[in-house]
Design a protein around this motif. Structure first.
Motif, PDB file in Angstrom:
ATOM      1  N   UNK B  12       0.879  -0.923   0.039  1.00  0.00           N
ATOM      2  CA  UNK B  12      -0.177   0.089   0.050  1.00  0.00           C
ATOM      3  C   UNK B  12       0.628   1.341   0.340  1.00  0.00           C
ATOM      4  N   UNK B  13       2.178   1.537  -0.765  1.00  0.00           N
ATOM      5  CA  UNK B  13       2.616   2.585  -1.131  1.00  0.00           C
ATOM      6  C   UNK B  13       1.780   3.858  -1.728  1.00  0.00           C
ATOM      7  N   UNK B  14       2.394   4.616  -1.829  1.00  0.00           N
ATOM      8  CA  UNK B  14       0.982   5.257  -2.571  1.00  0.00           C
ATOM      9  C   UNK B  14       1.146   5.208  -4.322  1.00  0.00           C
ATOM     10  N   UNK B  15       1.772   4.093  -5.368  1.00  0.00           N
ATOM     11  CA  UNK B  15       1.332   3.578  -6.370  1.00  0.00           C
ATOM     12  C   UNK B  15       0.812   2.494  -5.839  1.00  0.00           C
ATOM     13  N   UNK B  16       1.180   1.848  -4.851  1.00  0.00           N
ATOM     14  CA  UNK B  16       0.186   0.533  -5.160  1.00  0.00           C
ATOM     15  C   UNK B  16      -1.249   1.534  -5.113  1.00  0.00           C
ATOM     16  N   UNK B  17      -1.111   1.759  -4.357  1.00  0.00           N
ATOM     17  CA  UNK B  17      -3.226   2.238  -4.308  1.00  0.00           C
ATOM     18  C   UNK B  17      -3.646   3.269  -5.141  1.00  0.00           C
ATOM     19  N   UNK B  18      -2.477   4.205  -6.045  1.00  0.00           N
ATOM     20  CA  UNK B  18      -2.775   4.541  -7.420  1.00  0.00           C
ATOM     21  C   UNK B  18      -3.100   3.521  -7.898  1.00  0.00           C
ATOM     22  N   UNK B  19      -3.120   3.112  -7.700  1.00  0.00           N
ATOM     23  CA  UNK B  19      -2.941   1.343  -8.980  1.00  0.00           C
ATOM     24  C   UNK B  19      -4.322   0.740  -8.807  1.00  0.00           C
ATOM     25  N   UNK B  20      -4.707   0.349  -7.672  1.00  0.00           N
ATOM     26  CA  UNK B  20      -5.495   0.447  -6.837  1.00  0.00           C
ATOM     27  C   UNK B  20      -6.783   0.761  -7.123  1.00  0.00           C
ATOM     28  N   UNK B  21      -6.836   2.211  -7.099  1.00  0.00           N
ATOM     29  CA  UNK B  21      -7.677   3.337  -7.230  1.00  0.00           C
ATOM     30  C   UNK B  21      -8.261   3.302  -8.899  1.00  0.00           C
ATOM     31  N   UNK B  30     -10.309  -4.976  -5.918  1.00  0.00           N
ATOM     32  CA  UNK B  30      -9.342  -4.646  -5.667  1.00  0.00           C
ATOM     33  C   UNK B  30      -9.186  -5.048  -4.493  1.00  0.00           C
ATOM     34  N   UNK B  31      -8.403  -5.390  -3.912  1.00  0.00           N
ATOM     35  CA  UNK B  31      -7.843  -5.554  -2.693  1.00  0.00           C
ATOM     36  C   UNK B  31      -5.865  -5.484  -2.028  1.00  0.00           C
ATOM     37  N   UNK B  32      -5.566  -4.260  -0.999  1.00  0.00           N
ATOM     38  CA  UNK B  32      -4.556  -4.320  -1.242  1.00  0.00           C
ATOM     39  C   UNK B  32      -4.143  -4.583  -0.065  1.00  0.00           C
ATOM     40  N   UNK B  33      -2.970  -5.365  -0.410  1.00  0.00           N
ATOM     41  CA  UNK B  33      -2.050  -5.788   1.331  1.00  0.00           C
ATOM     42  C   UNK B  33      -1.318  -5.115   1.625  1.00  0.00           C
ATOM     43  N   UNK B  34      -1.323  -4.747   2.600  1.00  0.00           N
ATOM     44  CA  UNK B  34       0.394  -3.726   3.382  1.00  0.00           C
ATOM     45  C   UNK B  34       1.432  -4.483   3.859  1.00  0.00           C
ATOM     46  N   UNK B  35       2.003  -4.495   4.416  1.00  0.00           N
ATOM     47  CA  UNK B  35       2.766  -5.152   5.706  1.00  0.00           C
ATOM     48  C   UNK B  35       2.133  -4.969   7.324  1.00  0.00           C
ATOM     49  N   UNK B  36       2.647  -3.528   6.340  1.00  0.00           N
ATOM     50  CA  UNK B  36       2.608  -2.080   7.616  1.00  0.00           C
ATOM     51  C   UNK B  36       1.404  -1.950   8.676  1.00  0.00           C
ATOM     52  N   UNK B  37       1.137  -1.015   8.953  1.00  0.00           N
ATOM     53  CA  UNK B  37       0.206  -0.923  10.410  1.00  0.00           C
ATOM     54  C   UNK B  37      -0.419   0.049   9.540  1.00  0.00           C
ATOM     55  N   UNK B  38       0.568   0.913   8.258  1.00  0.00           N
ATOM     56  CA  UNK B  38      -0.782   1.417   7.715  1.00  0.00           C
ATOM     57  C   UNK B  38       0.129   2.173   6.875  1.00  0.00           C
ATOM     58  N   UNK B  39      -1.228   2.212   5.809  1.00  0.00           N
ATOM     59  CA  UNK B  39      -0.842   2.959   3.900  1.00  0.00           C
ATOM     60  C   UNK B  39       0.538   4.224   3.908  1.00  0.00           C
ATOM     61  N   UNK B  40       1.253   3.921   2.770  1.00  0.00           N
ATOM     62  CA  UNK B  40       1.802   5.327   2.106  1.00  0.00           C
ATOM     63  C   UNK B  40       3.303   4.372   1.902  1.00  0.00           C
ATOM     64  N   UNK B  41       3.723   3.656   2.330  1.00  0.00           N
ATOM     65  CA  UNK B  41       5.496   3.091   2.622  1.00  0.00           C
ATOM     66  C   UNK B  41       6.012   4.964   2.599  1.00  0.00           C
TER      67      UNK B  41
END
Ligand SMILES: Cc1cc2nc3c(=O)[nH]c(=O)nc-3n(C[C@H](O)[C@H](O)[C@H](O)COP(=O)(O)OP(=O)(O)OC[C@H]3O[C@@H](n4cnc5c(N)ncnc54)[C@H](O)[C@@H]3O)c2cc1C
Lengths: 395, 526
Positions: B12-21, B30-41
Motif C-alpha cells: 500500500x505504497x502511494x503507487x500501489x494505492x494509485x494503481x488500485x484506485x 481490488x484488495x490492497x495488502x500492506x504489511x505495515x500497520x499503515x499505508x503510504x510506504x
C-alpha cells in the motif's frame, strides 16, 4: 482621493508589492507579497486575513425592521432568528437583481445589511409605511474576514468564549483581545471562516491582537487577488464582474434575475409580498432562459492547443474578469465572466452564463482561449458549483 | 471457486494505492495488502514525538501527476500541496546564496554574487524549459520497447523520435550533453558562482550513490523544470499534513472507488501455477486468489523473494540481480522548541519557508561522496532541509517546529554495517555540521529521529533502502527499468504485474508508475 480603510496604517507597511486596488472608493491590497500565491494557500491551508472594510453596511433598526427587510429582499429575512445571518439578492419590480449581500439579525429590532454597491436611497425609498430607520454605517464599521481551516483556533485563542458552537451563518457578539466585535461565520471563500465587524476606532488593536495570536497558526494578511481565486473556487459571483445591477443596466439584456444567477434557492415565493415577487413568480413557472454555471476546461484539449503552437500550456494564475465566449455545436451559447487556474484542484475553472438548455452538469462545451494571438476553442464541461466545498466550511 | 477479487495489489505504497484506485474506478474488485500497520510506504506521516508530526521518509512532493490529482479528485480527499518558495544555501564565510521564485528578487540576489550568473540564469531556464518539454511525454506514457518490432511499439518510438527531432540543433546537443555529462561539468559551462553550481547539481545526486562529478548526473536537472509544464509551476511542493496525507488522500479515493485496503497483511509469496500468478499467500497462512497480482514492492523483493527464482527465466533473474539499489540517503527528523537561527540571515523570515541546502561548493559535495565511495558515511554531509511547520503550522504545537533533514551520504553498505551506535554517530555528524550554520540548533533540540538506509529497508521494505526502488541512473531508466523488454509493468509470469517506483518513470512521490501500470492492465483485460 481614495479613502484608506481603518486598517491602512497596518496594511500599508506590509504591502511589499505596492499593488493596491480600488474597492468602493477605498484602497485595499491586491497582494501584500510579490505574488498572491502564498496568500491564496493560506485560505485553504491555514488562515488568511482580509480587510473587507470597503463593503457597504447598513444598520436597519426599528419595530418593523424584520418586516421591512422581508419586503425588500427575496430570501426569508422576516423569519431570521436573532444571531443568524442569511445571504440574499434583492430585485427591482421587474424581478431583476440589483445587488446581493448578507442580512444579519443583531437583535430583535436591529439588522445589518451588507452590499457591494450603495443602496441607501433604494432602501429608504422602499421603507415608506414601515417604522424603521436605515443608517449607512459603512465608514464607522470596520470589517475583517478571517478565512481558512485555522480560523477557529485563532479566534479561540483570542476570544472571551468558546466559538465551537457558532454554526455556519451564525452570529455572535464577543470580545477578541478585549475589543468588542460581532463575529459571523460567513465569508467569501467557501472555507471555514468568520467575518469580524467592529467600530472603526478599534481597528488597529484588533488587527494587532489577531496577528499576534494567529502567527503560530499561520495567519497571513491576504489581498484581493487571493480572494478572487478562492471565491471562484467557491462558485461565488461578484457584482459588476459576473452580473450587472438592474439599477445600472442600459439594456434589458444586461439584467439578470435571481434564477438566471442560480439563486432561485434564495427566492421565497411563499412570502406574500416583496419587491419583484410578481415577476419572479411568473419566471418560476416559465423557467429561466439563462443559468449561471461552473465550467471546467478539459486539460488535454487545452494542452493540445498550446502544443500545436509549440508551447507549454499557460494557465491564468490570477483570476480574469472579462467576457469569454462559450460554444456548443459551433454556436455561441453563453459566456464566462470569471476564470482562473485553481492551484488546489489543478483545474482551469470558470463561472459562466449559459442558455438554460446548455447548462446541465456534464454538458460538453467549448471555451474560447487565445493561444499565440489566435483565438482557439478548448473543450470544456459544465460541472457542479462550488468547485471546492470542504466539509469544514459547515462542520 | 469464484475469485473474490479481480486484482490483488501487494503493498500500500502511494503507487500501489494509485494503481488500485484506477483499477477500481474501471469496475475491478481490488484488495490492497500492506504489511505495515499503515499505508503510504515511503510517503507516510507519523506523530513520532507527542504533538510533532514528521514526514518520516519522503518530505516534499515532486511532480505528483496533476492528471492523478484530477482523475482521483484528491483535493476532495484532503490533498493540498503548498508551494515551497525558495532555496537558501548558507555559506561558511557567513554569507548566503538564496534562490527566490520572484524573478526580480532572484536576479538581484544572484547579481550580488555574479552579474553574469544573474543573466545566465534566465537563459539556462529557457533552454531547460525547452528540453524538458521534449522529454516530458516520456513520463506520461508506458515506455515503448526499442527491441520490439511490433507496430504499436514502432509507432510510439516514431512519435518520440519526431518529438526529439523537433528540437533545434542547439537543444538537441544540449540534451545529449545532459544525458552524458556530470551535473557539475554541465553547470560549469553556465555559471561561475560556486554555491549556485553546487546547489543546482545536488538535485542530480539525490538518492544515488554518485557525486556531482559522476557522469550521468546532469540529466536529473531537467526534472526540476518539468513542473511548470503541467500548470504545477513548481517542481517541489509540500503536502499539508506531510507526505502521509498524499497517501491518505489516494487511499480515500481508492476506498471511495470500492477498494478494500488491508494493513498488517504481509504477503509471503505469490502463488504461481503453470507460469501464471493466481493469488498470494500471506505470512499468516491465509491465501487470496485473483487472476491478477500487482506488486508495489521493489523488483528485487518482488521477483527474488515473493516469486522465487525457480519460476523465472535465468537471464531475467540475472538482470534483476544486476539492478542497482545501493541506498545512499538518510533522514534526520527534529522536533524543535523554537526556530533555528541561521548566522547568515538571523531571525525568522521567508527564507525559513523554503528549502535550506547545505551545499556550499561542488568540492564539498564531492568530498562527501568520496567518503561514501569507500564505505564510510560523510562526516560533513550534503543536506536538504525544510521546516514543514513553517509551511503548515499544524505539523507542530503552536510556536514549536519540526525540521526535516535529508542527508547524504549514508551508504547502505557501510563498512562494518549499520548499528545503533553508527546511526547515532551519523545523526551527530548531521547536527554538528548544521550547527555551524545555525548556532542555536543544539539548544532548541527536543527530539531527534535518525533514519538510515538500513532502517528504510527494515521499515518500508525497500531493498538496500534505495529511496527510488533502484537507482535513477540513465542505465536503469525508461525502457530499461527495471529490465529491458520487461519495462511495461508486465513480468515473465502471466498475471503478475509491477506498479512501484522500480518501474518507469521511477521513484519519487509522483504516482506515475501506479497509474501507468493500471492503464496497461486495463488495456490487457478489456
Ligand atoms: C528517506 C526518503 C526520502 C525521500 N524523499 C523524497 C522526497 O522528498 N520527494 C519525493 O518525491 N520522493 C522522495 N523519496 C522517494 C519516494 O518516497 C519513493 O520513491 C516513493 O514513495 C515510493 O513509492 P512506492 O509506492 O513505489 O513504494 P513504497 O512507498 O516503497 O511502498 C511499497 C509498499 O509495499 C509494502 N510491501 C513491501 N513488501 C510487501 C509484502 N511482501 N507484503 C505486503 N506489503 C509489502 C511496503 O510496506 C510499502 O508500504 C524518498 C524516499 C525515502 C526513503
Amino acid at each position: 482621493m481614495l479613502t484608506p480603510t481603518p486598517f491602512h496604517p497596518r496594511t500599508a507597511p506590509l504591502c511589499r508589492s505596492h499593488a493596491w486596488r480600488r474597492w468602493a472608493g477605498c484602497v485595499v491590497a491586491s497582494a501584500y507579497e510579490l505574488s498572491h500565491e502564498r496568500e491564496y494557500h493560506a485560505v485553504r491551508g491555514a488562515a488568511a486575513l482580509f480587510d473587507v472594510s470597503p463593503l457597504y453596511k447598513y444598520r436597519v433598526h426599528g419595530r418593523d425592521a424584520a418586516r421591512f427587510l422581508d419586503h425588500v429582499v427575496t430570501h426569508d429575512a422576516g423569519r431570521l432568528a436573532a444571531g443568524r445571518v442569511l445571504y440574499t439578492p434583492w430585485c427591482d419590480a421587474r424581478g431583476k437583481v440589483i445587488d446581493d449581500g448578507t442580512v444579519a439579525r443583531l437583535d430583535e429590532a436591529t439588522f445589518r445589511l451588507t452590499s457591494a454597491e450603495p443602496n441607501l436611497r433604494w432602501l429608504q425609498d422602499n421603507a415608506a409605511g414601515f417604522e424603521v430607520a436605515i443608517e449607512d454605517v459603512s465608514a464607522a464599521t470596520a470589517a475583517l474576514a478571517l478565512q481558512g481551516p485555522n480560523a477557529r483556533a485563532i479566534l479561540q485563542r483570542l476570544g472571551d468564549r468558546d466559538f465551537e458552537g457558532l454554526r455556519y451563518f451564525g452570529l455572535t457578539a464577543a470580545r477578541l483581545g478585549g475589543v468588542p466585535v460581532t463575529i459571523s461565520r460567513t465569508g467569501y471563500t467557501g472555507d471555514l471562516g468568520y467575518e469580524l465587524w467592529l467600530a472603526a476606532d478599534d481597528a488597529l488593536p484588533l488587527w494587532d491582537a489577531l496577528i499576534e495570536a494567529g502567527t503560530p497558526y499561520g495567519i497571513t494578511p491576504a489581498g484581493i487577488l487571493a480572494l478572487d481565486v478562492a471565491r471562484i473556487e467557491a462558485g461565488l459571483m461578484l457584482l459588476d464582474v459576473d452580473y450587472v445591477s438592474a439599477g445600472r443596466a442600459l439594456i434589458e439584456n444586461q439584467t439578470s434575475s435571481p434564477y438566471e444567477l442560480d439563486l432561485g434557492w434564495a427566492v421565497k415565493l411563499d412570502k406574500p409580498a416583496f419587491v419583484g415577487r410578481r415577476a419572479l413568480a411568473a419566471e418560476a413557472v416559465r423557467g429561466p432562459q439563462w443559468r449561471f454555471a461552473g465550467i471546467q476546461v478539459e486539460w488535454d484539449s487545452f494542452e493540445r492547443l498550446f502544443a500545436a503552437a509549440g508551447l507549454a500550456p499557460r494557465v491564468p494564475l490570477a483570476a480574469w474578469r472579462t467576457s469569454v465566449p462559450l460554444y456548443a455545436g459551433g454556436e455561441q451559447v453563453g459566456y464566462a465572466t470569471s476564470g482562473v487556474w485553481s492551484p488546489l484542484l489543478k483545474q482551469y475553472i470558470a463561472l459562466a452564463h449559459l442558455q438554460s438548455r446548455w447548462a446541465a452538469v456534464g454538458t460538453a462545451l467549448e471555451m474560447e482561449v487565445t493561444v499565440e494571438h489566435r483565438r482557439q476553442r478548448a473543450a470544456a464541461r459544465v460541472v457542479k458549483k462550488p468547485f471546492f466545498d470542504p466539509e469544514r466550511k459547515r462542520a | 471457486m469464484a475469485n473474490a477479487y479481480d486484482a490483488i495489489v501487494i503493498g500500500g505504497g502511494h503507487n500501489g494505492l494509485v494503481a488500485a484506485a484506477y483499477l477500481a474506478r474501471a469496475g475491478r474488485r481490488v484488495v490492497v495488502l500492506e504489511r505495515r500497520e499503515r499505508v503510504g510506504g515511503a510517503a507516510a506521516s507519523e506523530e513520532v514525538f507527542p504533538g510533532f508530526t514528521f514526514s518520516v521518509f519522503s518530505y516534499v512532493v515532486s511532480l505528483l501527476r496533476p492528471e492523478i490529482i484530477r482523475d482521483l479528485e484528491l483535493p476532495r480527499h484532503g490533498l493540498h500541496v503548498l508551494p515551497l518558495e525558495s532555496t537558501l544555501t548558507p555559506l561558511p564565510n557567513g554569507d548566503y546564496l538564496a534562490q527566490w521564485n520572484d524573478h526580480d528578487q532572484n536576479r538581484r540576489e544572484l547579481a550580488r554574487h555574479s552579474l553574469r550568473d544573474a543573466e545566465a540564469y534566465d537563459e539556462f531556464g529557457r533552454l531547460m524549459h525547452l528540453m524538458s518539454r521534449a522529454v516530458k511525454p516520456f513520463l506520461g506514457m508506458a515506455p515503448p520497447d526499442p527491441g520490439s518490432l511490433a507496430p504499436r511499439e514502432l509507432a510510439a518510438l516514431g512519435r518520440l523520435g519526431r518529438q526529439l527531432r523537433g528540437l533545434g540543433r542547439e537543444q538537441f546537443h544540449a540534451l545529449h550533453r545532459l544525458a552524458t555529462m556530470s551535473a557539475a561539468d554541465y553547470l560549469d559551462e553556465w555559471f561561475e558562482t560556486e554555491a549556485l553550481k553546487a546547489t543546482k547539481s545536488a538535485s542530480g545526486i539525490i538518492g544515488t550513490l554518485a557525486g556531482p562529478r559522476s557522469p550521468g548526473t546532469a540529466y536529473v536537472l531537467l526534472h526540476h523544470y518539468m513542473g511548470e509544464l503541467d500548470g504545477v509551476f513548481r517542481a517541489w511542493g509540500f503536502a499539508k499534513g506531510g507526505n502521509g496525507s498524499v497517501s491518505a488522500a489516494i487511499a480515500g479515493a481508492a476506498r471511495a472507488a470500492g477498494v478494500e485496503i488491508r494493513t498488517q497483511a504481509q504477503v509471503a509469496n505469490v502463488i504461481v501455477g503453470n507460469g501464471r500468478a493466481t493469488g498470494v499467500a500471506l505470512a499468516s497462512g491465509e491465501e487470496l486468489r485473483a487472476p491478477r497480482v500487482v506488486s508495489n514492492a521493489d523488483p528485487r523483493r518482488t521477483f527474488l523473494e515473493l516469486v522465487g527464482e525457480r519460476h523465472l527465466p535465468a537471464d531475467f533473474v540475472q538482470a534483476i540481480r544486476a539492478f542497482r539499489f545501493r541506498g545512499a540517503s538518510a533522514k534526520v527528523n527534529l522536533a524543535l522548541d523554537a526556530l533555528p537561527d541561521f548566522a547568515c540571515l538571523p531571525g525568522a523570515g521567508p527564507h525559513l519557508r523554503g528549502a535550506i541546502s547545505i551545499s556550499p561548493s561542488v568540492d564539498y559535495l564531492e568530498r562527501a561522496y568520496d567518503q561514501a565511495k569507500y564505505g564510510e558515511f560523510s562526516r560533513r554531509p550534503y543536506m536538504d532541509i525544510v521546516l514543514p511547520s513553517m509551511i503548515d503550522p499544524g505539523m507542530a504545537p503552536p510556536g514549536k517546529h519540526v525540521m526535516s533533514i535529508f542527508a547524504q551520504y549514508a551508504p547502505y553498505h557501510l563498512n562494518g554495517g549499520w548499528t545503533d551506535a553508527r546511526r547515532e554517530a551519523f545523526g551527530d555528524a548531521v547536527i554538528d555540521t548544521l550547527a555551524e550554520y545555525a548556532p542555536n540548533l543544539k539548544s532548541i533540540l527536543l527530539h531527534r529521529q535518525v533514519v538510515t538506509p538500513a532502517d528504510i529497508e527494515r521499515v518500508v521494505g525497500i531493498s538496500e533502502g534505495n529511496i527510488f526502488h533502484g537507482e535513477l541512473s540513465l542505465q536503469q531508466m525508461f525502457f530499461l527499468r527495471p529490465v529491458p523488454a520487461w519495462a511495461k509493468y508486465r513480468t515473465p509470469i502471466a498475471g503478475l504485474w509491477q506498479c512501484g517506483s522500480g518501474t518507469h518513470p521511477g521513484g519519487g512521490v509522483m504516482g506515475a508508475p501506479g497509474r501507468l501500470a493500471a492503464l496497461e492492465i486495463l488495456k490487457e483485460s478489456r
